[in-house]
Motif scaffolding. Structure first.
Motif, short mmCIF file in Angstrom:
data_model
loop_
_atom_site.label_atom_id
_atom_site.label_comp_id
_atom_site.label_asym_id
_atom_site.label_seq_id
_atom_site.Cartn_x
_atom_site.Cartn_y
_atom_site.Cartn_z
N VAL A 1 -45.72 -77.05 -9.45
CA VAL A 1 -46.15 -77.40 -10.80
C VAL A 1 -45.82 -78.88 -10.98
N PRO B 1 -48.30 -72.42 -15.57
CA PRO B 1 -48.62 -71.11 -15.01
C PRO B 1 -47.51 -70.10 -15.31
N ASP C 1 -51.36 -75.59 -19.70
CA ASP C 1 -51.55 -75.73 -18.24
C ASP C 1 -50.44 -75.05 -17.44
N THR D 1 -45.72 -72.77 -4.57
CA THR D 1 -46.50 -73.27 -5.71
C THR D 1 -45.78 -74.49 -6.28
N SER E 1 -50.08 -74.16 -3.27
CA SER E 1 -50.84 -74.02 -4.52
C SER E 1 -50.33 -75.07 -5.48
N LEU E 2 -51.25 -75.88 -5.97
CA LEU E 2 -50.88 -76.99 -6.84
C LEU E 2 -51.40 -76.75 -8.25
N CYS E 3 -50.51 -76.91 -9.22
CA CYS E 3 -50.87 -76.80 -10.63
C CYS E 3 -50.44 -78.07 -11.34
N THR E 4 -51.42 -78.86 -11.77
CA THR E 4 -51.10 -80.10 -12.49
C THR E 4 -51.12 -79.82 -13.99
N VAL E 5 -50.04 -80.22 -14.68
CA VAL E 5 -49.92 -79.88 -16.10
C VAL E 5 -49.89 -81.13 -16.96
#
Length: 456
Positions: free
Chosen positions: A83, A116, A114, A81, A105-109
């Motif tokens: 972030v 995770p 935002d 993942t 898995s990409l999470c842009t904050v």
């Protein structure tokens, strides 16, 4: 090159030195190539943990870019993942674009909402690099707080983000913190031992709120047999950032930028001593020797004046025993003949030459620039070499220009760093000037180019 390895860096180095080395490395290996190597090494370090899941926290700079590369390398081996706080540098943007083609898995904050859950076997801290200074922005501070509270093992990329914990620190090329594991990424030795663009990073421009004189006051003492030398040095000091330059000399000369302290007579004598001492004590830096000549009374007078200076650059005929020395820092700028007169003939072999200059600097308690086809600079501990410049710079006056650049920079930075920046900048200025003038180059042709090299 191998015989110069003794002059390379070791142990824990300050962030500003590593930034200079990194910039110098651009001459041989691109920042994108270095990022790929760093990310590969970071992925190898993570593999050692045999994690079932990995969480990368990637900031906007090249530290984050290293993380994007490492995440790409691990994407098909474990649950990854990322972030992402964005990507601002060209290298980080390129690494992020390549990551988009990988199964992660990409999470842009952009806000704290935002962020995770920080649930993984390993968290890799790629938020901020060597340029980071606390306090952190709120979003970064919250990410660090969550990372610190997590049960995962934390691996820091190059350096830990300020206020963040780290179980392991994977440093690239050189350690920047105690206890770091060092991974080589292909930066050549030359980036450490030769002066380059990175040495100019330590030359700080004046603050936007600077007042007249903030760039420093320089006094040049010289002239007599050689009329132009002190004025070359004075103009070069201006181009290197000094705000006020006085030339104390027994020769006439009109340069509208320079304040001329015309000394009576045809040479500097003991009669001028009290006036020169007063001027030296009021200056930030004294440049002594250009065009002075070998008259014994002139040498004795100026030698005593230098002892009253806060900092000094000593050049030309004043490079005689006993060497004059300023109260705080002194730079000596001998050519091979002057060095031989002071310390004995310098060896031809570059490594042996470096040792000789280091020994001379240690014994004199000053920084020495031994000028030559390859310049050698030492403060008695550190040794650097410089190859910028060209054959057209054999023309008279270029040594006076170098003294001026050293003096101007010495107003705003330590002597060793000023010397390294000065020799590289003058050499680059000479290369630029020679591209237009060839063997018709004049010392005065360097002045505008020095300003361009240092400040543009």
């Amino acid at each position: 090159m191998r015989n110069l390895s003794e002059f390379g860096l070791s142990g824990v180095v300050p962030a500003e030195i590593m930034r200079a080395v990194d910039k110098n490395a651009d001459a041989w290996i691109s920042a994108r190539e270095r990022m790929e190597s760093a990310g590969t090494q970071l992925a190898n370090a993570v593999r050692m943990e045999k994690p079932g899941s990995v969480l990368f926290l990637c900031g906007t700079g090249n530290n984050g870019g290293d993380g994007y590369v490492a995440a790409r390398h691990l994407a098909e081996e474990t649950a990854v993942t990322v972030v992402s706080f964005g990507a601002k540098t060209p290298e980080a943007k390129s690494a992020f674009a390549a990551l988009a083609a990988s199964p992660i898995s990409l999470c842009t904050v952009q806000t704290e909402a935002d962020l995770p859950l920080f649930s993984a076997d390993v968290i890799v801290d790629c938020l901020l690099g060597t340029g980071a200074v606390p306090p952190l922005r709120p979003l970064y501070a919250e990410a660090v707080s969550r990372m610190n509270a997590a049960s995962a093992k934390v691996i820091a990329c190059d350096v830990p983000t300020p206020e963040a914990r780290a179980d392991r620190v994977c440093a690239f090329h050189l350690a920047k913190t105690d206890g770091a594991e060092v991974y080589k990424i292909g930066i050549p030795l030359a980036a450490e031992v030769f002066c380059g663009e990175g040495d100019l990073l330590s030359v700080q421009a004046k603050d936007s709120a600077a007042h007249k004189g903030a760039g420093g006051t320089v006094l040049v003492i010289g002239g007599g047999p050689y009329q132009g030398a002190p004025f070359f040095a004075g103009e070069a000091a201006f181009r290197a950032g000094a705000d006020i330059v006085r030339v104390a000399s027994p020769v006439d000369g009109f340069m509208p930028d320079v304040i001329l302290e015309r000394l009576a007579g045809e040479k500097i004598t003991a009669e001028h001593k009290s006036r020169l001492i007063a001027l030296a004590e009021a200056a930030d830096v004294v440049i002594a020797g250009p065009g002075l000549g070998s008259d014994a009374e002139s040498l004795d007078t100026v030698r005593e004046v230098v002892s009253h200076a806060k900092r000094a650059v000593v050049d030309a005929d004043l490079l005689r025993l006993p060497l004059p020395k300023a109260r705080e820092e002194t730079i000596y700028t001998p050519h091979a003949g002057e060095f031989a007169r002071l310390f004995g003939k310098a060896p031809e072999d570059l490594a042996e030459r470096g040792r000789a200059v280091r020994e001379a600097a240690a014994s004199s308690g000053a920084v020495i620039i031994l000028k030559g086809e390859t310049d050698v600079i030492s403060d008695g501990c550190r040794v650097r070499f410089n190859r910028s410049g060209c054959q057209a710079m054999t023309v008279g006056g270029t040594g006076d220009v170098l003294s001026g650049v050293c003096g101007g920079l010495l107003c705003r930075m330590p002597a060793f760093e000023a010397a390294c920046a000065a020799v590289y900048a003058e050499g680059r200025a000479g290369e630029k000037a020679a591209s237009a003038a060839g063997d018709g180059l004049l010392a005065s042709d360097l002045l505008q180019r020095i300003a361009e090299v240092l400040w543009k």
